[in-house]
Design a protein around this motif. Structure first.
Motif: not given
Length: 580
Positions: A429-445
């Motif tokens: 629910v919180v993520f839906g309000h603020d999708p940018m809360s995960i600002s950096v991800r690591v590529m699996r592929y």
């Protein structure tokens, strides 16, 4: 409880966010409003006949015309009554079908799923879509009972998915939601362990932990019904999260503990007895599994009395006893005494008492896999500074699971949030309000396209050399957009220019590889995940035009699109990774 003094929530444009946790075993939803995003309301009206629950079983019932009839507890109740009256043959009952999307390389719109009998099939896209539609309709009905002026267009929807799903599983879930009439522009997919991480960071905060949490590194272990998802995060100064290492995990969820319990019963009573019991007394069978879901939490890590074995009690349906006596020609006590379990179990009235050492073995397979996986993960340089483990998901509520992980990682701080089984739902629910809360991800592929390159002896293998119009090219070259292990920002776009393939349309196969440096698309760990198709409207002098190919990374889903450059009539497209 934990984690951050950062309560950063961006103001969203929608009135409220509704999140659906579509699980392999149970499903539910929760929501919150834009003005109070952390004040989350979870539905608690699911009724199993004995008590109200925060989730309902993920099961769907279709009538003889293959039309929707019911979902969840209602579907279970109706189908068991049909079985009792021997009227169920023309009905279709589906349960625990989410695992169909786990690492299914051939997943597409025509993929089918078996009903509970294993004799009939339906298109999986329809089963998922009807299930999502039920959750959406139930949510709308409940929320409008309390808030009369809510319009459907006021709502941003979020559906949770395992982080370890392939791109085709993510796209399949989105397509199922679209088929359920959820607007594509108002739909977000949330990775389950990320949602749990957000829940712990934003919602479950102890006053003693509110200061100086910037820079904290931790691993989230989300053990659901089907899979275990594992991610590593660092809290940034602005309250966003950086993924430290690519998401990982495996099929180590609670359903495997249930399967081990059923295998034990099959070893004790025989395959024929259990098959007959399930087919003829489905209601008792499902009740037995529900009770096991509750009573398996009696299994602990330490015995209460070191001198005497501790036992865990399970109610044994009378129908199962009767079928066993008829089939095996022995009363239960005789059957136990003649079995390999004679020193581990005994019966008492309507219950069977199982030695805790035996019961622990039902957990040990999947939980040991999780422990070994996390041990390997902690050896990676990117996560060596991790000081804390967070345990969430339905299995996180098991004392035995908690203590096994606590013992295995005694040097780490172990956090188990209150209502660990709802952490994913609340965080979504919180993520839906603020999708940018995960600002950096690591590529699996590594991701890229297949293309020709001018042949260079110093670069290309001679076996890939081909002649085109008298010129030498290297075929099957993996043209990399991003590499496995790279860190990417939310919404990071990477664009390459390509030439049109022919006058009518251009097809660009999209590839991925586990390697961080793939050279050719024919390598063993390289696979085509979809095709980007671009139609050309202006076909004259097409060779003078260019095509802009863009891949967007850092979101929960991979986005690939193309655009023709140089023409008057613009042409664009996005790719499909559900190949027939």
């Amino acid at each position: 409880m934990f984690l951050s003094n950062m309560n950063r929530i961006e103001k969203s444009s929608h009135l409220l966010v509704a999140a659906f946790d579509f699980g392999n075993t149970f499903s539910g939803y929760a929501f919150s409003f834009r003005d109070k995003p952390l004040e989350i309301h979870a539905n608690n009206t699911w009724n199993n006949g004995s008590y109200l629950s925060l989730k309902t079983p993920t099961c769907l019932l279709l009538d003889p015309e293959e039309k929707y009839h019911s979902f969840g507890y209602e579907a279970e109740k109706k189908y068991t009554k049909l079985v009792e009256r021997d009227e169920h043959q023309s009905w279709l009952f589906f349960r625990r079908f989410k695992m169909l999307l786990h690492k299914n390389k051939k997943l597409n719109r025509r993929t089918t799923v078996k009903d509970i009998t294993g004799k009939r099939r339906m298109f999986a896209i329809d089963i998922f879509s009807l299930s999502i539609r039920y959750l959406r309709d139930h949510f709308l009905s409940e929320v409008r009972n309390h808030y009369f002026d809510i319009e459907e267009t006021d709502i941003q929807y979020v559906i949770t998915i395992p982080a370890i799903w392939d791109d085709n599983g993510k796209q399949f879930m989105r397509m199922a939601a679209l088929q359920a009439d959820i607007d594509n522009e108002r739909l977000t997919l949330a990775l389950e362990p990320e949602a749990a991480s957000i829940c712990c960071q934003k919602i479950s905060v102890d006053s003693k932990d509110k200061n100086n949490m910037s820079g904290l590194q931790y691993i989230v272990i989300d053990i659901g019904g089907g899979t275990a998802d594992i991610t590593a995060h660092r809290i940034n100064a602005n309250g966003t999260l950086t993924e430290l290492y690519k998401a990982s995990g495996g099929p180590w969820g609670g359903m495997y503990v249930d399967n081990n319990f059923l295998n034990f019963l099959e070893d004790l009573f025989g395959e024929q007895v259990m098959s007959c019991f399930k087919e003829e007394y489905l209601e008792d069978y499902l009740d037995m599994l529900r009770e096991f879901e509750t009573n398996k939490r009696q299994v602990t890590y330490d015995d209460c009395d070191e001198q005497e074995q501790t036992y865990v009690s399970f109610k044994l349906p009378s129908a199962l006893r009767e079928i066993s006596e008829k089939e095996n020609g022995k009363v239960l006590e005789e059957l136990i005494n003649s079995s390999s379990f004679s020193s581990d179990i005994f019966s008492k009235k309507d219950k069977i008492r199982v030695g805790v050492e035996l019961a622990r073995k039902w957990f040990d397979g999947p939980i040991n896999d999780i422990i070994h996986h996390v041990e390997d993960l902690l050896k990676q340089p990117q996560v060596r500074q991790v000081s804390t483990l967070i345990l969430v998901g339905g299995m996180a509520e098991s004392p035995y699971v908690q203590e096994k992980i606590r013992y295995a990682f005694s040097s780490k701080r172990l956090i188990i949030p209150t209502d660990a089984g709802l952490a994913v739902l609340k965080g979504a629910v919180v993520f839906g309000h603020d999708p940018m809360s995960i600002s950096v991800r690591v590529m699996r592929y590594s991701y890229g396209i297949e293309m020709f390159q001018r042949f260079k002896r110093s670069t290309h293998k001679s076996s890939f050399r081909v002649k085109v119009d008298g010129k030498s090219y290297a075929d099957n070259v993996f043209h990399v957009f991003v590499r496995a292990g790279d860190t990417v920002q939310f919404g990071q776009e990477i664009t390459k220019m390509a030439s049109p393939v022919n006058k009518e349309s251009s097809l660009y196969p999209i590839y991925r590889s586990l390697s961080s440096d793939p050279k050719y698309t024919t390598e063993p760990d390289c696979e085509m995940i979809g095709i980007l198709s671009l139609r050309h409207y202006e076909q004259d002098d097409f060779k003078s035009k260019k095509v802009k190919l863009t891949m967007i990374f850092g979101n929960t889903e991979l986005i690939v699109k193309s655009e023709e450059i140089g023409g008057v009539v613009k042409s664009s497209s996005t790719f499909n990774c559900l190949m027939e």
